[in-house]
Motif scaffolding. Structure first.
Motif, PDB file in Angstrom:
ATOM      1  N   ASP A 136       0.825  -1.216   0.000  1.00 21.29           N
ATOM      2  CA  ASP A 136       0.000   0.000   0.000  1.00 21.29           C
ATOM      3  C   ASP A 136       0.861   1.269   0.000  1.00 21.29           C
ATOM      4  O   ASP A 136       0.742   2.113   0.890  1.00 21.29           O
TER       5      ASP A 136
ATOM      6  N   HIS B  99       0.873   3.414  -2.594  1.00 20.73           N
ATOM      7  CA  HIS B  99      -0.049   4.440  -3.080  1.00 20.73           C
ATOM      8  C   HIS B  99       0.651   5.700  -3.620  1.00 20.73           C
ATOM      9  O   HIS B  99       0.314   6.829  -3.220  1.00 20.73           O
TER      10      HIS B  99
ATOM     11  N   ASP C 280      -1.334  -2.436  -4.214  1.00 20.80           N
ATOM     12  CA  ASP C 280      -1.704  -1.023  -4.063  1.00 20.80           C
ATOM     13  C   ASP C 280      -0.447  -0.147  -4.126  1.00 20.80           C
ATOM     14  O   ASP C 280      -0.140   0.641  -3.214  1.00 20.80           O
TER      15      ASP C 280
ATOM     16  N   HIS D 250      -6.590  -0.888  -5.924  1.00 20.89           N
ATOM     17  CA  HIS D 250      -6.318   0.418  -6.547  1.00 20.89           C
ATOM     18  C   HIS D 250      -5.510   0.279  -7.828  1.00 20.89           C
ATOM     19  O   HIS D 250      -5.728   1.022  -8.784  1.00 20.89           O
TER      20      HIS D 250
ATOM     21  N   HIS E  39      -3.700  -4.162   2.181  1.00 16.77           N
ATOM     22  CA  HIS E  39      -5.086  -3.722   2.022  1.00 16.77           C
ATOM     23  C   HIS E  39      -5.697  -2.964   3.193  1.00 16.77           C
ATOM     24  O   HIS E  39      -6.357  -1.956   3.006  1.00 16.77           O
TER      25      HIS E  39
ATOM     26  N   HIS F 125      -4.043  -1.466   5.583  1.00 16.15           N
ATOM     27  CA  HIS F 125      -3.103  -0.413   6.002  1.00 16.15           C
ATOM     28  C   HIS F 125      -2.810  -0.484   7.506  1.00 16.15           C
ATOM     29  O   HIS F 125      -2.456   0.515   8.126  1.00 16.15           O
TER      30      HIS F 125
HETATM   31 ZN    ZN Z   1      -4.376   0.376  -0.117  1.00 20.85          ZN
END
Ligand code: ZN
Length: 265
Positions: A8, A10, A37, A64, A150, A152
């Motif tokens: 994650d 991002h 992600d 994402h 997922h 976090h």
């Molecule tokens: Zn995420």
């Protein structure tokens, strides 16, 4: 072999750089395992992919990433996530899109480790937040260990060999502690800088989020897995949040996504 565990991210490059620096400060690594992600939310999707790929990397994709690729409906995202996701989609280079496209949301890494974004039961969407949910997932992967992302949130889910085993496991270094009860599965919230020893039991583990932590600690979250000593070290890395926020403002990403980085929420 020693692996940095990242998830994650991002599109938050300053957070990734800080996590990588902290990971390498703990000792040399043989590669990175990424639980997806990689893009979405943040301002530097290409830079993040290219930085990850500068390492020996094994990666899966998250929801994402799949949305950025147009392989997932945006309808399940909130308005801010949709806006950021569309922006990430426009910015992604062909090379980076092609690389993302060949990744799966769940994949075995070796005979010991499987990666899944959400959960082995539902790799794209399930949020593993309870021992009850984790208990259902242990039947859905073959290896001893599964690394997920997922939510976090840094978490360890441990399948007890014996249901009568109580809490307060002496070999788990304090202050690891169990927070909710399930007869077969224990959930542990790992504090940073703690070393968790893996014995023979099966484990599902989330290193937390590099680029958008949601446990109230704004620092990038990561872990290091050493398959020789059978240990997982959790860690947090402070990064230049203001720089990420500045880059987000420059390209008009949603204000709420910019603000939440301050709070780690
Ligand atoms: Zn995420």
């Amino acid at each position: 072999m020693r692996y940095g565990l990242v998830s994650d991210i991002h599109s938050n490059l300053p957070a990734l750089e800080a996590a990588l620096e902290s990971i390498q400060a703990l000792g040399p690594i043989d590669g990175l395992l990424c639980m997806g992600d990689i893009v979405g939310y943040g301002p530097q999707p290409n830079e993040v992919i290219e930085r990850l790929r500068s390492f020996e990397l094994f990666s899966i994709v998250g929801n994402h990433d799949l949305a950025v690729l147009g392989r997932l409906e945006l309808g399940d995202f909130n308005a801010d996530a949709i806006q950021a996701n569309r922006w990430n989609r426009e910015k992604l280079t062909d090379t980076n899109r092609e690389w993302l496209e060949q990744l799966q949301p769940m994949s075995p890494f070796n005979e010991k480790v499987t990666l899944a974004h959400g959960s082995p039961l539902e790799p794209v969407w399930e949020y593993l937040t309870t021992p009850q949910a984790a208990a259902r997932s242990f039947a859905k992967f073959e290896t001893q260990l599964c690394f997920v992302g997922h939510t976090h949130l840094p978490r360890i889910f441990r399948l007890k060999a014996n249901p009568s085993e109580g809490d307060g496991f002496p070999r788990i270094i304090r202050p690891f502690k169990s927070v909710t009860y399930h007869p077969r599965t224990e959930m542990i919230i790992p504090p940073p800088d703690q070393v968790f020893e893996i014995k023979d039991e099966r484990i599902i583990l989330n290193p937390g989020s590099v680029g958008q932590p949601r446990d109230g600690d704004s620092r990038a979250s990561f872990a290091v897995y050493d398959d020789k000593t059978q240990t997982i070290t959790f860690g947090r890395a402070a990064y230049d949040i203001y720089l990420t926020q500045h880059l987000m403002r420059q390209v008009s990403l949603p204000a709420r996504l910019i603000l939440r980085l301050d709070y780690g929420l």
